[in-house]
Design an enzyme around this catalytic site. Structure first.
Site, mmCIF file in Angstrom:
data_model
loop_
_atom_site.group_PDB
_atom_site.id
_atom_site.type_symbol
_atom_site.label_atom_id
_atom_site.label_comp_id
_atom_site.label_asym_id
_atom_site.label_seq_id
_atom_site.Cartn_x
_atom_site.Cartn_y
_atom_site.Cartn_z
ATOM 1 C CG HIS A 1 -4.802 0.402 -8.139
ATOM 2 N ND1 HIS A 1 -6.126 0.394 -7.795
ATOM 3 C CD2 HIS A 1 -4.202 1.311 -7.345
ATOM 4 C CE1 HIS A 1 -6.335 1.286 -6.844
ATOM 5 N NE2 HIS A 1 -5.178 1.853 -6.545
ATOM 6 C CG HIS B 1 -2.004 0.952 1.281
ATOM 7 N ND1 HIS B 1 -2.417 1.739 0.262
ATOM 8 C CD2 HIS B 1 -2.779 1.336 2.346
ATOM 9 C CE1 HIS B 1 -3.391 2.552 0.650
ATOM 10 N NE2 HIS B 1 -3.618 2.329 1.923
ATOM 11 C CG ASP C 1 2.631 4.030 -4.449
ATOM 12 O OD1 ASP C 1 1.625 3.315 -4.347
ATOM 13 O OD2 ASP C 1 2.864 5.007 -3.707
HETATM 14 C C1 SDX Z 1 -1.607 2.005 -3.449
HETATM 15 O O1 SDX Z 1 -6.347 0.692 -2.986
HETATM 16 C C2 SDX Z 1 -5.855 1.814 -3.322
HETATM 17 O O2 SDX Z 1 -6.532 2.676 -3.838
HETATM 18 C C3 SDX Z 1 -4.360 1.979 -3.037
HETATM 19 C C4 SDX Z 1 -3.743 3.284 -3.487
HETATM 20 C C5 SDX Z 1 -4.348 4.456 -2.757
HETATM 21 O O3 SDX Z 1 -4.281 5.577 -3.271
HETATM 22 O O4 SDX Z 1 -4.787 4.260 -1.584
HETATM 23 O O5 SDX Z 1 -3.951 3.476 -4.883
HETATM 24 C C6 SDX Z 1 -2.250 3.324 -3.201
HETATM 25 O O6 SDX Z 1 -1.498 1.227 -2.534
HETATM 26 C C7 SDX Z 1 -1.201 1.653 -4.860
HETATM 27 C C8 SDX Z 1 -0.637 0.190 -4.979
HETATM 28 C C9 SDX Z 1 0.805 0.211 -4.477
HETATM 29 N N1 SDX Z 1 1.343 -1.171 -4.373
HETATM 30 C C10 SDX Z 1 2.237 -1.630 -5.255
HETATM 31 O O7 SDX Z 1 2.616 -1.004 -6.253
HETATM 32 C C11 SDX Z 1 2.800 -3.007 -4.903
HETATM 33 C C12 SDX Z 1 2.846 -3.876 -6.174
HETATM 34 N N2 SDX Z 1 1.468 -4.144 -6.559
HETATM 35 C C13 SDX Z 1 0.862 -5.358 -6.118
HETATM 36 O O8 SDX Z 1 1.334 -5.953 -4.975
HETATM 37 C C14 SDX Z 1 -0.635 -5.469 -6.415
HETATM 38 O O9 SDX Z 1 -0.809 -5.057 -7.703
HETATM 39 C C15 SDX Z 1 -1.618 -4.755 -5.514
HETATM 40 C C16 SDX Z 1 -1.407 -5.086 -4.080
HETATM 41 C C17 SDX Z 1 -1.512 -3.281 -5.691
HETATM 42 C C18 SDX Z 1 -3.030 -5.190 -5.949
HETATM 43 O O10 SDX Z 1 -3.129 -6.523 -5.642
HETATM 44 P P1 SDX Z 1 -4.466 -7.365 -6.001
HETATM 45 O O11 SDX Z 1 -5.547 -6.485 -6.521
HETATM 46 O O12 SDX Z 1 -4.787 -8.220 -4.821
HETATM 47 O O13 SDX Z 1 -3.987 -8.201 -7.234
HETATM 48 P P2 SDX Z 1 -3.346 -9.641 -7.128
HETATM 49 O O14 SDX Z 1 -2.228 -9.608 -6.108
HETATM 50 O O15 SDX Z 1 -4.444 -10.622 -6.956
HETATM 51 O O16 SDX Z 1 -2.669 -9.801 -8.563
HETATM 52 C C19 SDX Z 1 -3.434 -10.206 -9.688
HETATM 53 C C20 SDX Z 1 -2.400 -10.845 -10.605
HETATM 54 C C21 SDX Z 1 -1.557 -11.920 -9.939
HETATM 55 O O17 SDX Z 1 -1.099 -12.789 -10.969
HETATM 56 P P3 SDX Z 1 -1.746 -14.304 -11.035
HETATM 57 O O18 SDX Z 1 -1.584 -14.898 -9.639
HETATM 58 O O19 SDX Z 1 -3.207 -14.059 -11.390
HETATM 59 O O20 SDX Z 1 -0.958 -15.004 -12.098
HETATM 60 O O21 SDX Z 1 -1.439 -9.859 -11.033
HETATM 61 C C22 SDX Z 1 -0.158 -10.199 -10.519
HETATM 62 C C23 SDX Z 1 -0.359 -11.203 -9.404
HETATM 63 O O22 SDX Z 1 0.776 -12.047 -9.277
HETATM 64 N N3 SDX Z 1 0.422 -8.954 -10.011
HETATM 65 C C24 SDX Z 1 1.678 -8.570 -10.206
HETATM 66 C C25 SDX Z 1 1.793 -7.315 -9.615
HETATM 67 N N4 SDX Z 1 0.621 -6.982 -9.072
HETATM 68 C C26 SDX Z 1 -0.219 -8.001 -9.308
HETATM 69 N N5 SDX Z 1 2.710 -9.198 -10.825
HETATM 70 C C27 SDX Z 1 3.868 -8.510 -10.845
HETATM 71 N N6 SDX Z 1 4.067 -7.288 -10.317
HETATM 72 C C28 SDX Z 1 3.032 -6.663 -9.678
HETATM 73 N N7 SDX Z 1 3.223 -5.474 -9.139
#
Ligand code: SDX
Length: 422
Positions: free
Chosen positions: A302, A263, A358
């Site tokens: 996201h 996050h 981010d």
């Molecule tokens: C913020 O909610 C908000 O609004 C948050 C925010 C705000 O203003 O408050 O926008 C701020 O927190 C932005 C997000 C910052 N976090 C990151 O950048 C960390 C990296 N991102 C991920 O960890 C992930 O994308 C999340 C946590 C942001 C979202 O996770 P989800 O919605 O639970 O998605 P998921 O983990 O289920 O992923 C879906 C698929 C998966 O692949 P499969 O298992 O289906 O094969 O996408 C892949 C994940 O492995 N995936 C990624 C990835 N993010 C998701 N693969 C590689 N790199 C990534 N960053």
């Protein structure tokens, strides 16, 4: 065609029609047909936990609006303090309303000397500023005992002003402690963001003058981070707020949620990722490691946006203006290459993984001289107004205490076995 759904319990053949309202259906209505059957949704991927009028997101179209105003227009024409007023009051302030608001915030920026001398200075020398901030915000609840009078509107508004006004002071104090510099008192002759920069960077000069371009760029970043509907930290704010805890305790919980690398800790993780990649030549190997599931592309993906985060576009433009002043961040080229490679690779496109807020913000913060550990703290300064707007909304809606159910998968009843027989 009726705006409703009908569900059938195949065990009894009973049906129930439920209206679709505001894009959702009532989970309580299901209980009439399915008593004791719970809808399993860990992480709330498909669950609306609230009705809210504060922020609207369209993840498919990449739309973000605060109280109906497009984020692009607010970033271009507004200020963080005006956006904070908008989030909390639902309308843009008149000139007089804004002046009153600005004065109230300006004159509540000081923190009790005990918070600084006895509390913040009690931390270990290398304490993470965000860990200090989480604790300091909670500690404020012990200084303002009227904070518990959450239904006394005058008391409630006093705490809202105090929290928005004191977050920058607390944030800068955690930094000054971390680098062994003396605490800098707020300068009430400065605007909200310039005052924060003064508390961060002032050394021996009698009056710190922030670069106006950097102050404006940071104010835009604060606008972009002010709210984002039911994100993880706002959900924490709502859950703790639903127990009728005071707003400082609820904000401390929200800060703690924001601290996580999934996050608010993501922009710090992005810089660490770019630094570990080290050069443009290593980008392809890193992308291969991400696709092999060995690591994540920080700053990408996201829960809601399945296209480019509209904030990331604005931040990317702001970065150019900042680098004009500070000089280009050498990690920018690696970030641009990562984005180019990822957005042309089906692994990312098929999973709707695009740069989020981010991905570029950390490059700006680093170019401005903020240490990595201060990145989530900057996020918390901005998001405080959003957290408080949601807190007020849940109280006004008289939201029930958050208490979800579970699907039990543990042991059935079994008799105790004395240790001598185990
Ligand atoms: C913020 O909610 C908000 O609004 C948050 C925010 C705000 O203003 O408050 O926008 C701020 O927190 C932005 C997000 C910052 N976090 C990151 O950048 C960390 C990296 N991102 C991920 O960890 C992930 O994308 C999340 C946590 C942001 C979202 O996770 P989800 O919605 O639970 O998605 P998921 O983990 O289920 O992923 C879906 C698929 C998966 O692949 P499969 O298992 O289906 O094969 O996408 C892949 C994940 O492995 N995936 C990624 C990835 N993010 C998701 N693969 C590689 N790199 C990534 N960053």
């Amino acid at each position: 065609m009726a705006e409703s759904i009908t569900i059938t319990d195949n065990r009894t053949g009973q049906c129930l029609e439920i209206p679709i309202e505001n894009g959702g259906v009532s989970a309580v209505a299901w209980q009439k047909l399915l008593p004791g059957i719970w809808f399993y949704d860990p992480g709330f991927v498909s669950t609306a936990a609230a009705e809210s009028a504060i922020t609207y997101l369209d993840g498919e179209a990449g739309i973000l609006r605060y109280r109906g105003y497009p984020i692009e227009q607010l970033a271009e024409q507004s200020s963080y303090l005006e956006v904070a007023y908008l989030l909390l009051h639902g309308e843009l302030p008149t000139k007089d309303q804004f002046e009153m608001w600005r004065q109230e915030i300006t004159y509540h920026t000081f923190i009790h000397e005990n918070v600084r001398k006895r509390f913040l200075e009690g931390f270990h020398y290398d304490a993470h500023p965000m860990g200090m901030l989480v604790s300091a915000v909670a500690a404020l609840s012990t200084f303002y005992l009227d904070a518990k009078d959450i239904f006394d509107l005058e008391a409630r508004n006093k705490q809202i002003i105090r929290l928005i006004a004191k977050m920058p002071t607390l944030a800068a104090a955690t930094h000054r402690f971390s680098v062994g510099m003396p605490f800098v008192y707020p300068d009430n002759s400065l605007d909200f963001t310039s005052n924060f920069l003064s508390m961060m960077w002032k050394v021996a000069e009698p009056h710190f003058q922030a670069d106006p371009f950097l102050s404006r760029a940071l104010d835009i970043l604060f606008i972009l981070h002010a709210d984002h509907e039911q994100n993880c930290s706002t959900t924490a704010m709502r859950v703790v707020g639903s127990s009728h805890a005071d707003p400082y305790s609820a904000c401390a919980a929200a800060c703690a949620a924001l601290y996580g690398p999934r996050h608010g800790g993501a922009n710090e993780a992005v810089i660490r990722m770019l630094t570990s990649i080290g050069s443009m030549d290593e980008v392809d190997a890193f992308i291969a490691a991400v696709k092999a599931g060995e690591t994540r592309l920080q700053g990408f993906g996201h829960r809601v946006y399945k296209t480019y985060d509209p904030r990331a576009k604005i931040i990317k433009r702001t970065a150019d203006a900042v680098f004009e002043v500070t000089g280009k961040n050498p990690l920018l080229d690696i970030a641009l290459k990562l984005e180019e490679v990822a957005l042309s690779d089906d692994y990312f496109v098929s999973r709707h993984l695009y740069p989020n807020v981010d991905f570029y913000s950390g490059l700006i913060y680093q170019a401005m001289g903020f240490p990595l550990t201060m990145f989530p703290v900057l996020f918390a300064i901005a998001r405080t107004s959003g957290w408080l707007a949601h807190w007020v909304e849940l109280l006004d809606q008289d939201m029930k205490i958050a208490r979800p159910r579970q699907l039990f998968i543990g042991s059935q009843e079994r008799p105790y076995v004395p240790i001598s027989e185990r």
